[in-house]
Design a protein around this motif. Structure first.
Motif, PDB file in Angstrom:
ATOM      1  N   VAL A  51      24.988  61.131  59.033  1.00 25.19           N
ATOM      2  CA  VAL A  51      25.417  62.423  59.599  1.00 25.19           C
ATOM      3  C   VAL A  51      26.627  62.957  58.844  1.00 25.19           C
ATOM      4  O   VAL A  51      26.716  64.161  58.506  1.00 25.19           O
ATOM      5  N   THR A  52      27.560  62.041  58.546  1.00 26.20           N
ATOM      6  CA  THR A  52      28.769  62.466  57.829  1.00 26.20           C
ATOM      7  C   THR A  52      28.423  62.991  56.441  1.00 26.20           C
ATOM      8  O   THR A  52      28.934  64.055  56.006  1.00 26.20           O
ATOM      9  N   GLU A  53      27.545  62.253  55.743  1.00 26.11           N
ATOM     10  CA  GLU A  53      27.165  62.677  54.394  1.00 26.11           C
ATOM     11  C   GLU A  53      26.436  64.018  54.434  1.00 26.11           C
ATOM     12  O   GLU A  53      26.644  64.897  53.570  1.00 26.11           O
ATOM     13  N   LYS A 107      13.795  59.388  54.539  1.00 23.70           N
ATOM     14  CA  LYS A 107      13.696  59.631  53.099  1.00 23.70           C
ATOM     15  C   LYS A 107      13.039  60.984  52.821  1.00 23.70           C
ATOM     16  O   LYS A 107      13.469  61.741  51.923  1.00 23.70           O
ATOM     17  N   ALA A 108      11.981  61.306  53.597  1.00 25.55           N
ATOM     18  CA  ALA A 108      11.301  62.597  53.406  1.00 25.55           C
ATOM     19  C   ALA A 108      12.235  63.769  53.713  1.00 25.55           C
ATOM     20  O   ALA A 108      12.276  64.778  52.970  1.00 25.55           O
ATOM     21  N   LEU A 113      15.606  68.166  51.613  1.00 27.52           N
ATOM     22  CA  LEU A 113      16.931  68.791  51.549  1.00 27.52           C
ATOM     23  C   LEU A 113      17.425  68.850  50.105  1.00 27.52           C
ATOM     24  O   LEU A 113      17.982  69.866  49.651  1.00 27.52           O
ATOM     25  N   HIS A 114      17.180  67.754  49.369  1.00 29.36           N
ATOM     26  CA  HIS A 114      17.626  67.706  47.975  1.00 29.36           C
ATOM     27  C   HIS A 114      16.848  68.697  47.115  1.00 29.36           C
ATOM     28  O   HIS A 114      17.429  69.407  46.256  1.00 29.36           O
ATOM     29  N   THR A 162      16.707  67.815  59.542  1.00 26.88           N
ATOM     30  CA  THR A 162      17.338  66.519  59.219  1.00 26.88           C
ATOM     31  C   THR A 162      18.311  66.091  60.315  1.00 26.88           C
ATOM     32  O   THR A 162      18.324  64.923  60.747  1.00 26.88           O
ATOM     33  N   GLU A 163      19.129  67.044  60.772  1.00 33.15           N
ATOM     34  CA  GLU A 163      20.081  66.713  61.842  1.00 33.15           C
ATOM     35  C   GLU A 163      19.358  66.347  63.137  1.00 33.15           C
ATOM     36  O   GLU A 163      19.789  65.447  63.880  1.00 33.15           O
TER      37      GLU A 163
END
Length: 487
Positions: A51-53, A107-108, A113-114, A162-163
């Protein structure tokens, strides 16, 4: 504890093993609880780091956009370099995110996101270059719209998913933490419950296997010391206490035997004081009767009278000898063997009993005497034994009954068997007893012990058995020749 009793040593070993097992269970439960807690804590730390990252990636992305605006709209010369630095920082965040992701869903989400970020890095500078070429308000508005509704919106949507995924992971982790806590508590409670059960079982077992039997042993010792030798200590509980109870019971039995022996000894001592006096009182009238019979034995009397007088003298002599044998019963017997015949001994024992036999109309069956029944033994002692045994048989028999005497001979022994049809003996005579119970109103109980004693000194054997058809069978085994050196 019939089920085989356990020894105290075995019980202590079992308890020690049980406590060691409880310690192992408690240690195992603690280790499992610590492992689950550490695993949950590590997972919580990992999700928190994710979460922090992700949040840092989002913040760096907004700062990167600010530097891009500064570079194009404010002509900040250093803004482009800062933009590139933020790109490196964001990429480093993605590298770190990919390292700490575990599940395929994570991972997905990070890969999406990347990829969106890469598109952002590629498309955003191109838009700004287009804007600088035209430098019109329309293009500027389109640039803002494209960035806000296009790149940023897609990135925010992926970031929201993601969150949401990470939030779901956090909820699952909280559930796992609660479950781990419950499991740890249960694992810790189980050894405690087992310890309480073991304590309760130990208390109940100790009460039943040690405390109660020990109280029974103490009660038994009190009863026995008070003179109740028939009281028995229960042979229950652990092996050691059962052995103590068995030893106490054996001691009580031996004390009872010793007490009976003492009573018999005292009774014999009393008889020893009484019999000489009775013998003296009997011998005096016997002497007078014999003297009178001798005086009356005149040749002038007829043959029948003289025969009767001779019978009186013989009977008095026989009673005199038996009185002497009765006195000898109280002392070690010293047989005086002589050559005689078994037929003569039996006839001599029957002679004084003829009147009793007639009174009860008893039919006597005598053996078919062989040509010789020679025997080397003490005639007077054996005659008195047979007299006493036949007298008992007559007293036990009803009127018009039968008493049978049989004889078997071997080269070295005689077997004389006395069979009656009486009521049988209410007890089994004991050869070691000094006296026995008697069913006669005025009996002394020394007739059978005297018979055992005489048969013993004459190297014979005396047996009593119940007959199936009723009555008693008495067997007298006698050697044909008494060897005093062996006896």
């Amino acid at each position: 504890m019939l089920k085989k009793n356990k020894s105290l040593k075995d019980l202590l070993l079992i308890h020690e093993l049980a406590f060691i097992l409880l310690i192992i269970l408690a240690a195992t439960a603690g280790a499992i609880g610590i492992h689950l807690w550490e695993k949950s804590s590590q997972e919580a730390s990992r999700i928190s780091l994710l979460v922090t990252e992700v949040q840092q990636t989002r913040g760096d992305l907004y700062r990167q956009m600010k530097e891009l605006f500064d570079a194009y709209f404010l002509d900040d010369s250093g803004a482009r370099a800062e933009y590139d630095n933020f790109t490196i920082t964001v990429e480093a965040h993605f590298v770190q995110l990919k390292k700490i992701t575990v599940s395929e869903a994570e991972k997905a989400a990070i890969n999406d996101l990347h990829e969106n970020y890469k598109k952002f890095v590629i498309e955003t500078p191109a838009l700004f270059d287009q804007y600088q070429a035209t430098n019109s308000d329309t293009v500027k508005h389109a640039l803002n719209t494209e960035i806000e509704t296009g790149l940023f919106k897609r990135y925010e949507e992926i970031l929201a998913r993601t969150e949401k995924l990470l939030n779901q992971k956090q909820i699952e982790l909280d559930s796992q933490l609660k479950a781990s806590k419950r499991t740890s508590v249960i694992l810790l409670i189980i050894p405690l419950v087992l310890a309480v059960l073991l304590l309760m079982f130990s208390r109940i077992f100790l009460k039943r296997a040690i405390v109660k039997p020990l109280n029974d042993v103490l009660k038994a010792t009190s009863e026995i010391s008070a003179g109740n030798l028939t009281h028995k200590a229960p042979e229950v509980g652990i092996v050691e206490l059962a052995a103590v109870s068995n030893a106490i019971n054996d001691m009580a039995d031996k004390l009872a035997i010793s007490q009976e022996t003492l009573v018999r000894t005292e009774k014999q001592a009393a008889q020893g004081l009484l019999v000489p006096m009775l013998a003296h009182n009997i011998r005096n009238p016997l002497a007078s009767i014999r003297a009178t019979a001798q005086v009356m034995d005149d040749p002038e009397h007829d043959a029948e009278t003289r025969l009767s007088l001779r019978g009186i003298i013989d009977t008095v002599d026989r009673l005199e000898r038996w009185t002497g044998a009765l006195l000898a019963y109280l002392l070690p017997l010293k047989p005086q063997p002589e050559d005689t015949s078994l037929q003569e001994i039996v006839n001599g024992a029957l002679a004084p009993l003829q009147q009793k036999i007639k009174e009860k109309s008893i039919r006597f069956i005598l053996p078919n005497w062989p040509k010789t029944t020679a025997i080397y033994t003490d005639q007077h002692l054996l005659e008195q034994v047979i007299y006493n045994l036949i007298l008992n048989a007559i007293d036990a028999s009803s009127k018009n009954s039968t008493i049978e005497i049989t004889l078997k001979a071997t080269p070295t022994k005689y077997t004389l068997l006395l069979l009656d049809q009486g009521c049988g003996m209410p007890f089994t005579p004991d050869p070691s007893a000094m006296s026995t119970p008697t069913t006669k109103r005025f009996g002394t109980g020394i007739g059978i012990p005297f018979a055992f004693k005489v048969c013993d000194v004459l190297a014979g054997e005396l047996k009593f058995e119940m007959r199936h058809e009723g009555g008693t069978a008495i067997t007298i085994l006698l050697p044909k020749t008494l060897n005093l050196s062996v006896n």
